[in-house]
Design an enzyme around this catalytic site. Structure first.
Site, PDB file in Angstrom:
ATOM      1  N   GLY A 231       0.818  -1.211   0.000  1.00 27.99           N
ATOM      2  CA  GLY A 231       0.000   0.000   0.000  1.00 27.99           C
ATOM      3  C   GLY A 231       0.848   1.255   0.000  1.00 27.99           C
TER       4      GLY A 231
ATOM      5  N   TYR B 101     -14.036  -3.547  10.385  1.00 27.46           N
ATOM      6  CA  TYR B 101     -12.702  -2.960  10.326  1.00 27.46           C
ATOM      7  C   TYR B 101     -11.973  -3.155  11.651  1.00 27.46           C
ATOM      8  CZ  TYR B 101      -9.022   0.577  10.349  1.00 27.46           C
ATOM      9  OH  TYR B 101      -7.820   1.219  10.464  1.00 27.46           O
TER      10      TYR B 101
END
Length: 298
Positions: A24, A170
Site C-alpha cells: 500500500g 474494520y
C-alpha cells in the site's frame, strides 16, 4: 522511551544496503514510510495494486539519488496475487504490512472472504509466512487504535450470522493484526529465530483511507476530523518507521504518545486484553492457515 520524557523522533537511521517491502505504498502512511526509507538510503519495493500509479509515485523517488525503488503488483486481498508476488520478490530485510481498507460496505474478496478481513489480515498473514524464509530482520504490522472495539468471532469471520457493520468489521480486522503480531513473535521465539515482529499504529492521521468507505456522511465527518485533529501523514508514519528501523524487542507495539494515542511522537503503547489473548491468537492463526492454505514455514 517513556511517555513522560518523550522527545520528537524523526531521524530514521541510515538504511543503506537494506531492502524493504511496503504494501500500500502509493498513498498515506505507506507513501510517507517509503519516502523516508528511500531518503535514508534504503531500496524499497512498492507493493501496490495499481502499477501505473505506483510508477507515478516512484518517479520522483528515483530522482532523489539517495535510495532506490522498484514497483511490483500486489493485491493483498487476492491470495493468487500474494503468492505470485512472494514468489518473485526475492530476499527482503523488512516487510511492512501497511495496506488496508476502512469501513467498506459488505463485499467478498475473489477468494470468497469478507473483504476487510481479506485485505487487512488474511492477505498479509499469507504474505508474511510466504516470505519469512527470505526475511533477514523483521515483519512490521500496521494496526489501529480501532482494534480496541474489535469483536473477533472465529465462528463467524465472514459476518454471515451476525448483521454486518462496516466499522465493526474494520475494528475486528485490526484486532486480528495484533493477535497475528503476538503469535508470530511467539512462534519466532519458540523456533530460536533471530527474526522479530513489531507493530505500530498511526493515531489519528489525515489520509485518504477515511474517504474510501463509500459512505458520504462518514466522508464528510472524516474530512472535518482530519482538518481539526489529524496529523500530517509524514508524522503519522513515524511509529511505523520506528518499528521498522529501530532496535526494539519483538512484539513491541508503537503509537503516538499524546492523549488516547491520537497524535504525537512514537512510543511503546498498550493493546486491548482481547488483542493480547494468547489462546485467541493461536486459534486465529489456525483459522488463518486453514483459510489461506499458508502455514508457518520455520
Amino acid at each position: 522511551m517513556g511517555r513522560a520524557r518523550t522527545r520528537p523522533w524523526t531521524a530514521v537511521p541510515r538504511q543503506d544496503g537494506r531492502r524493504f517491502v511496503v504494501t500500500g505504498a502509493t498513498s498515506g502512511i505507506g507513501l510517507e514510510t517509503t519516502r523516508k526509507l528511500v531518503g535514508a538510503g534504503a531500496h524499497v519495493v512498492l507493493a501496490v495494486r495499481n502499477v501505473e500509479k505506483g510508477e507515478q509515485v516512484a518517479a520522483p523517488l528515483r530522482a532523489s539519488l539517495v535510495g532506490s525503488v522498484e514497483v511490483r503488483r500486489l493485491d493483498v486481498s487476492d491470495l493468487s496475487s500474494v503468492r505470485e508476488f512472494a514468489a518473485g520478490v526475492g530476499d527482503v530485510d523488512v516487510l511492512v504490512n501497511n495496506a488496508g481498507v476502512l469501513g467498506l460496505p459488505f463485499a467478498r474478496s475473489v477468494d470468497g472472504f469478507e473483504l476487510q478481513l481479506a485485505t487487512n489480515h488474511l492477505g498479509h498473514f499469507a504474505l508474511a509466512n510466504l516470505l519469512l524464509p527470505r526475511i533477514a530482520d523483521r515483519v512490521v504490522v500496521v494496526a489501529s487504535q480501532s482494534h480496541r472495539s474489535g469483536e473477533l468471532d472465529l465462528t463467524d469471520l465472514d459476518w454471515t450470522r451476525r448483521g454486518y457493520r462496516p466499522y465493526a468489521a474494520y475494528a475486528t480486522s485490526k484486532q486480528a493484526n495484533l493477535l497475528f503480531l503476538g503469535e508470530l513473535q511467539r512462534r519466532l521465539t519458540a523456533t530460536g529465530s533471530r527474526l522479530r515482529a513489531t507493530g505500530a499504529h498511526p493515531g489519528y492521521t489525515s489520509t485518504a483511507i477515511q474517504g474510501g468507505t463509500g459512505n458520504a456522511a462518514f466522508t464528510r465527518l472524516a474530512g472535518i476530523g482530519n482538518a481539526l485533529l489529524g496529523m500530517p501523514p509524514w508524522q503519522g508514519a513515524l511509529p511505523t518507521l520506528y518499528a521498522a528501523t529501530m532496535d526494539v524487542p519483538g512484539n513491541t507495539y508503537l503509537g503516538p504518545h499524546r492523549f488516547r494515542e491520537l497524535n504525537g511522537w512514537p512510543v511503546p503503547v498498550g493493546r486491548s486484553r482481547n488483542a493480547s489473548d494468547p489462546d485467541l491468537a493461536r486459534n486465529l492463526w489456525a483459522a488463518s492457515e486453514s483459510l489461506t492454505g499458508v502455514a508457518f514455514p520455520l
